[in-house]
Design an enzyme around this catalytic site. Structure first.
Site, PDB file in Angstrom:
ATOM      1  N   LYS A 224      -1.342  -0.681   0.798  1.00  0.00           N
ATOM      2  CA  LYS A 224      -0.145  -0.315   0.408  1.00  0.00           C
ATOM      3  C   LYS A 224       0.693  -1.007  -0.582  1.00  0.00           C
ATOM      4  CE  LYS A 224      -0.224   4.125   2.789  1.00  0.00           C
ATOM      5  NZ  LYS A 224       0.549   5.135   3.448  1.00  0.00           N
ATOM      6  N   ARG A 259      -5.432   4.096  10.248  1.00  0.00           N
ATOM      7  CA  ARG A 259      -6.078   4.518   9.138  1.00  0.00           C
ATOM      8  C   ARG A 259      -6.118   3.617   7.969  1.00  0.00           C
ATOM      9  NH1 ARG A 259      -4.763   7.114   4.292  1.00  0.00           N
ATOM     10  NH2 ARG A 259      -6.126   9.090   4.002  1.00  0.00           N
TER      11      ARG A 259
END
Length: 282
Positions: A224, A259
């Site tokens: 991210k 994840r």
């Protein structure tokens, strides 16, 4: 991991952390640039993730990167159902559908998925919670401030950890009231979804406070933007070390599922952290 195995894992107080591989069947994903929009390529990549150690594979047909716009349910179904049907022939890995739309979830479950991952925690589609309750499948409830198109436009919190925990506690209550078995609910603090870099770091630092809600915690920090800012790495696919740090910290502080995009190295991180915690290999 079969659906039956996963149900047993959900109620096991000594559950080992699992690795969820990300499979974006979209043309505009922030991390893989639509590399797996073709069903054949998606199925091959899923098989590679399974071989690399993925316990679950999360399949999404709608990009939820900052600034993204909604994708119609029919288009999501067109993208994901052929992939799920192909992957459902391989029962060793549980398939999750990443969607906020009840119709998409229904089609995915019919095609062979066994779990729903809803970034809106059942708020986007009023039919979602009832549909999940009727199908009796596990569901991930995630926190997000705003919607993907606008969520990174000056997000604000008084106390991000307390507010995320309060939101998730309330969504658990609403989901149970809708008929979903509490033992089938998982929670996700929504790293990167309506949060600044500082908010993400505060949530990670205090992750154990979110884990205290008592449901298995899903952590999705992989590749991210905040990792890129901190490590000065502009290319998402090169953020492997920053991701590994988040995975290691997360597992050590209560994350039950990580994840990730890079399954093989992150599965090694998870195994190593578990060995350290146990003080023993195996």
């Amino acid at each position: 991991m079969t659906s039956r195995d996963f149900d047993a894992w959900l109620v096991d107080p000594s559950r080992a952390p699992l690795v969820m591989g990300v499979l974006n069947v979209t043309p505009d994903s922030f991390s893989d640039g639509g590399a797996f929009a073709d069903p054949g390529a998606a199925a091959r990549h899923a098989a590679e993730m399974e071989a690399a150690g993925a316990d679950l594979i999360d399949i999404g047909g709608e990009s939820t990167r900052p600034g993204s716009e909604p994708v119609a349910a029919a288009e999501q179904i067109r993208r994901i159902v052929p992939v799920i049907r192909e992957l459902a022939k391989r029962p060793a890995v549980l398939l999750s559908v990443d969607t906020t739309r009840a119709a998409v979830a229904e089609a995915a479950l019919d095609a062979g998925a066994g779990m729903v991952n809803d970034i809106s925690a059942g708020r986007d589609d009023p039919a979602m919670l009832e549909r999940v309750a009727r199908r009796r499948v596990p569901m991930v409830l995630m926190h997000m401030q705003g919607v993907p198109a606008m969520m990174q436009t000056a997000p604000r919190y008084g106390d991000v950890v307390a507010e995320v925990a309060m939101f998730l506690r309330e969504r658990i209550r609403v989901a149970v009231a809708a008929g979903i078995d509490a033992n089938k609910l998982l929670i996700d603090p929504g790293i990167g979804f309506g949060k600044t870099t500082q908010h993400n770091l505060e949530l990670l630092k205090m992750l154990s406070k979110i884990a205290e809600l008592g449901r298995p915690l899903v952590l999705g920090a992989s590749r991210k933007a905040f990792i890129g800012k901190i490590t000065a790495e502009p290319q998402a696919s090169h953020r492997i070390f920053g991701t590994a740090a988040c995975v290691a910290w997360g597992v050590a502080h209560g994350a039950a599922i990580v994840r990730v995009h890079d399954v093989q190295p992150m599965a090694q991180v998870v195994r190593m952290i578990r060995a350290i915690q146990a003080g023993a290999a195996g």
